[in-house]
Write an enzyme that holds these catalytic residues in place. Structure first.
Site, PDB file in Angstrom:
ATOM      1  N   THR A  52      36.407  -8.497 -41.841  1.00  0.00           N
ATOM      2  CA  THR A  52      36.233  -9.152 -40.535  1.00  0.00           C
ATOM      3  C   THR A  52      34.767  -9.530 -40.298  1.00  0.00           C
ATOM      4  OG1 THR A  52      36.281  -6.917 -39.601  1.00  0.00           O
ATOM      5  CG2 THR A  52      38.258  -8.248 -39.327  1.00  0.00           C
ATOM      6  N   ASP A  57      39.969   5.413 -46.551  1.00  0.00           N
ATOM      7  CA  ASP A  57      39.516   4.017 -46.513  1.00  0.00           C
ATOM      8  C   ASP A  57      38.351   3.819 -47.488  1.00  0.00           C
ATOM      9  OD1 ASP A  57      38.857   1.425 -45.653  1.00  0.00           O
ATOM     10  OD2 ASP A  57      37.837   2.128 -43.847  1.00  0.00           O
ATOM     11  N   LYS A  78      40.941   8.552 -40.081  1.00  0.00           N
ATOM     12  CA  LYS A  78      40.511   7.711 -41.203  1.00  0.00           C
ATOM     13  C   LYS A  78      39.222   8.293 -41.768  1.00  0.00           C
ATOM     14  CE  LYS A  78      38.448   3.464 -40.768  1.00  0.00           C
ATOM     15  NZ  LYS A  78      37.311   3.430 -41.690  1.00  0.00           N
ATOM     16  N   ASP A  97      37.727  -3.032 -58.529  1.00  0.00           N
ATOM     17  CA  ASP A  97      37.155  -2.892 -59.876  1.00  0.00           C
ATOM     18  C   ASP A  97      38.177  -3.453 -60.858  1.00  0.00           C
ATOM     19  OD1 ASP A  97      35.650  -1.974 -62.137  1.00  0.00           O
ATOM     20  OD2 ASP A  97      34.854  -0.330 -60.921  1.00  0.00           O
ATOM     21  N   ARG A 146      34.145   4.144 -32.572  1.00  0.00           N
ATOM     22  CA  ARG A 146      33.237   4.414 -31.453  1.00  0.00           C
ATOM     23  C   ARG A 146      33.868   4.504 -30.067  1.00  0.00           C
ATOM     24  NH1 ARG A 146      29.431  -0.030 -34.037  1.00  0.00           N
ATOM     25  NH2 ARG A 146      31.554  -0.676 -34.570  1.00  0.00           N
ATOM     26  N   LYS A 202      38.455   1.366 -50.011  1.00  0.00           N
ATOM     27  CA  LYS A 202      38.387  -0.073 -50.367  1.00  0.00           C
ATOM     28  C   LYS A 202      38.038  -0.302 -51.836  1.00  0.00           C
ATOM     29  CE  LYS A 202      36.973  -1.661 -45.731  1.00  0.00           C
ATOM     30  NZ  LYS A 202      36.593  -0.449 -45.016  1.00  0.00           N
TER      31      LYS A 202
HETATM   32  O1  C5P Z   1      33.686   2.010 -34.291  1.00  0.00           O
HETATM   33  P1  C5P Z   1      34.780   1.008 -34.582  1.00  0.00           P
HETATM   34  O2  C5P Z   1      35.981   1.137 -33.678  1.00  0.00           O
HETATM   35  O3  C5P Z   1      34.246  -0.414 -34.658  1.00  0.00           O
HETATM   36  O4  C5P Z   1      35.267   1.415 -36.046  1.00  0.00           O
HETATM   37  C1  C5P Z   1      36.175   0.638 -36.765  1.00  0.00           C
HETATM   38  C2  C5P Z   1      36.418   1.271 -38.111  1.00  0.00           C
HETATM   39  O5  C5P Z   1      37.248   0.416 -38.884  1.00  0.00           O
HETATM   40  C3  C5P Z   1      35.161   1.502 -38.953  1.00  0.00           C
HETATM   41  O6  C5P Z   1      35.373   2.687 -39.717  1.00  0.00           O
HETATM   42  C4  C5P Z   1      35.097   0.280 -39.854  1.00  0.00           C
HETATM   43  O7  C5P Z   1      34.484   0.554 -41.091  1.00  0.00           O
HETATM   44  C5  C5P Z   1      36.577  -0.006 -40.071  1.00  0.00           C
HETATM   45  N1  C5P Z   1      36.892  -1.395 -40.417  1.00  0.00           N
HETATM   46  C6  C5P Z   1      36.568  -2.487 -39.612  1.00  0.00           C
HETATM   47  N2  C5P Z   1      36.912  -3.758 -39.994  1.00  0.00           N
HETATM   48  C7  C5P Z   1      37.520  -3.973 -41.164  1.00  0.00           C
HETATM   49  C8  C5P Z   1      37.837  -2.889 -41.991  1.00  0.00           C
HETATM   50  C9  C5P Z   1      37.510  -1.603 -41.584  1.00  0.00           C
HETATM   51  O8  C5P Z   1      36.029  -2.302 -38.546  1.00  0.00           O
HETATM   52  N3  C5P Z   1      37.873  -5.207 -41.500  1.00  0.00           N
END
Ligand code: C5P
Length: 232
Positions: A119, A59, A32, A64, A211, A61
């Protein structure tokens, strides 16, 4: 496309992203590319990742006016990514315009999915800042249904919502779920998390992990464990 694990390349530069991908040898995980890396390195990096053989969820998002989103999607479509996204809050007219822009002259297009409520938005901030007073679960399902009715392929949602989205929008409507952690992981800023195995049980189609893989002591081992738990 079947079930898969998507690694969030949340890095500030191409150098850091490529150093990370070197750890995977010949493997080409689904990745992603989000705003951080895209705004740092631009579309050329997306082309290079595609040439290396990665599937890509771009991603960005988008949110507009319909005409702007349509023409932007037409540009993104030429990058040949596998999944693009937008905010369902841009309304059905914007979502339909996005699909038109994304569709290539030969009729093919990347998958298009919608973010419902982020979220990070909770009931309190939604009521206070957005003046939306319905229960957040109902709002998320309403946005998902509007995305489906607009012709989109799925939504980004919490793994906890994946089952309900499939009930409301059908089993073929894709659920792409961040907020996934291994047992015992630091949950960081994610509030409602699930393990890869639980996300599989919940019916998620794709899980997105940043992460837990990018900061693991052994990222390849963490990725393979995740694939094994989620895809089997
Ligand atoms: O590090 P982690 O596993 O929390 O990363 C989750 C990824 O998913 C990040 O790139 C974050 O921006 C993305 N994301 C999220 N929740 C959302 C939409 C996207 O955590 N609702």
């Amino acid at each position: 496309m079947g079930k898969d694990v998507i690694i969030a390349l949340d890095f500030p530069s191409k150098e850091k992203a490529m150093d990370f991908l070197e750890l995977f040898g010949e493997k080409r995980p689904f990745v992603k590319v989000g705003m951080e890396l895209f705004y740092a390195e631009g579309p050329q990096l997306v082309r290079e990742l595609k040439e290396r053989g990665h599937k890509i969820f771009l991603d960005l998002k988008l949110h507009d006016i319909p005409n702007t989103v349509k023409s932007t999607m037409a540009v993104l479509s030429r990058l040949n990514v596998d999944i693009c996204n937008l905010h369902a809050g841009g309304t059905a007219n914007m979502m339909k315009a996005a699909l038109e822009g994304l569709t290539r002259p030969d009729g093919t297009r990347p998958l298009l999915i919608a973010v419902t409520q982020l979220t990070s938005t909770d009931q309190e901030s939604m009521e206070r800042d957005l003046l939306i007073r319905e229960p957040i679960g109902k709002v998320v399902m309403h946005y998902a249904l509007r995305a489906k009715e607009s012709g989109l392929d799925g939504v980004v949602c919490s793994p906890l919502e994946a089952g309900r989205v499939h009930e409301v929008c059908g089993k073929d409507f894709l659920t792409v779920t961040p907020g996934v952690r291994f047992e015992g992981n630091d949950v960081s800023d994610q509030k409602r998390v699930m393990t890869p195995a639980a996300a599989r049980e919940a019916g998620a189609d794709y899980i997105v992990l940043g992460r837990p893989i990018t900061r693991a002591e052994d990222p390849l081992a963490a990725y393979e464990r995740c694939l094994n738990d989620f895809v089997g």
